[in-house]
Design an enzyme around this catalytic site. Structure first.
Site, short mmCIF file in Angstrom:
data_model
loop_
_atom_site.label_atom_id
_atom_site.label_comp_id
_atom_site.label_asym_id
_atom_site.label_seq_id
_atom_site.Cartn_x
_atom_site.Cartn_y
_atom_site.Cartn_z
N ALA A 75 3.17 12.50 55.73
CA ALA A 75 4.28 12.92 56.54
C ALA A 75 4.44 12.85 57.62
O ALA A 75 3.55 12.50 57.96
CB ALA A 75 4.50 14.79 56.34
N ASP A 76 5.88 13.23 58.30
CA ASP A 76 6.26 12.72 59.37
C ASP A 76 7.95 13.81 59.83
O ASP A 76 8.64 13.54 59.17
CB ASP A 76 6.00 10.98 60.16
N THR A 77 7.50 14.07 61.61
CA THR A 77 8.35 15.46 61.13
C THR A 77 9.14 14.89 63.16
O THR A 77 8.27 14.78 64.12
CB THR A 77 9.05 16.44 60.56
N GLY A 112 9.92 12.73 57.16
CA GLY A 112 10.16 11.58 56.10
C GLY A 112 8.66 12.20 55.48
O GLY A 112 7.29 12.52 55.78
#
Length: 192
Positions: A75-77, A112
């Protein structure tokens, strides 16, 4: 509960204690493995494409050593004010600048997520709109000095003091702002 995952060894590729806790609270057994990935993206991406690109980049780092029964979750924010993307602040001055930019206005938090096995890959994103009240410089300084938000996109954690006193509204998933859209993740895992 997610019986369709019984044949998989889940790998959470994240150092975030918040993501660890959320996945644990979901009742899943998982291991934590991380790989060093340079989190850079092409300049021509739209802001909503950036977190998926970065999550996929992190998942692709496992391509050669993902064994048959592993399912990697990455994940990446990011935090966006208009077209300006706020990552993790490099230092105190940058954290102050970011919080001043967020003060008194709305922004978007976009996460994502990429789910990847040897046979399948699913990527998705979730957007939450967040509104900050006008923050005083004293409030900004207090938060930075006491909570040191240098590991958080946009220099803040909604679950910390600044969220209690500064955020006066959100539209969308609270957990997405914490760093993982857990409801959507559950839905995607249930059909993986």
């Amino acid at each position: 509960m997610l019986n369709n995952l019984n044949d998989y060894q889940l790998i959470l590729a994240s150092q975030s204690p918040r993501r660890h806790q959320m996945l644990k609270e979901l009742g899943l057994d998982f291991k934590i493995k991380t790989k060093e990935v340079e989190e850079v993206y092409p300049d021509n991406l739209r802001v909503e494409e950036i977190p998926i690109y970065l999550a996929k980049l992190k998942a692709d780092a496992f391509e050669l050593d993902t064994v048959e029964n592993e399912l990697v979750i990455t994940a990446d924010t990011i935090v966006c004010v208009g077209d300006t993307v706020l990552g993790k602040p490099r230092d105190r001055d940058e954290a102050v600048k970011m919080l001043k930019m967020l003060s008194g206005r709305s922004h978007e938090v976009i996460s994502g997520v990429c789910l990847k096995s040897n046979a399948k890959e699913v990527c998705f994103s979730t957007t939450t709109h967040v509104h900050f009240k006008e923050l005083s410089l004293d409030e900004i300084n207090y938060y930075i000095d006491h909570y040191k938000p240098f590991d958080k996109a946009g220099a803040y954690g909604i679950q910390e003091w600044i969220g209690f006193v500064g955020i006066d509204g959100i539209e969308g998933s609270y957990f997405n702002v914490v760093g993982l859209p857990i409801q959507r993740l559950y839905q995607e895992l249930s059909t993986f």
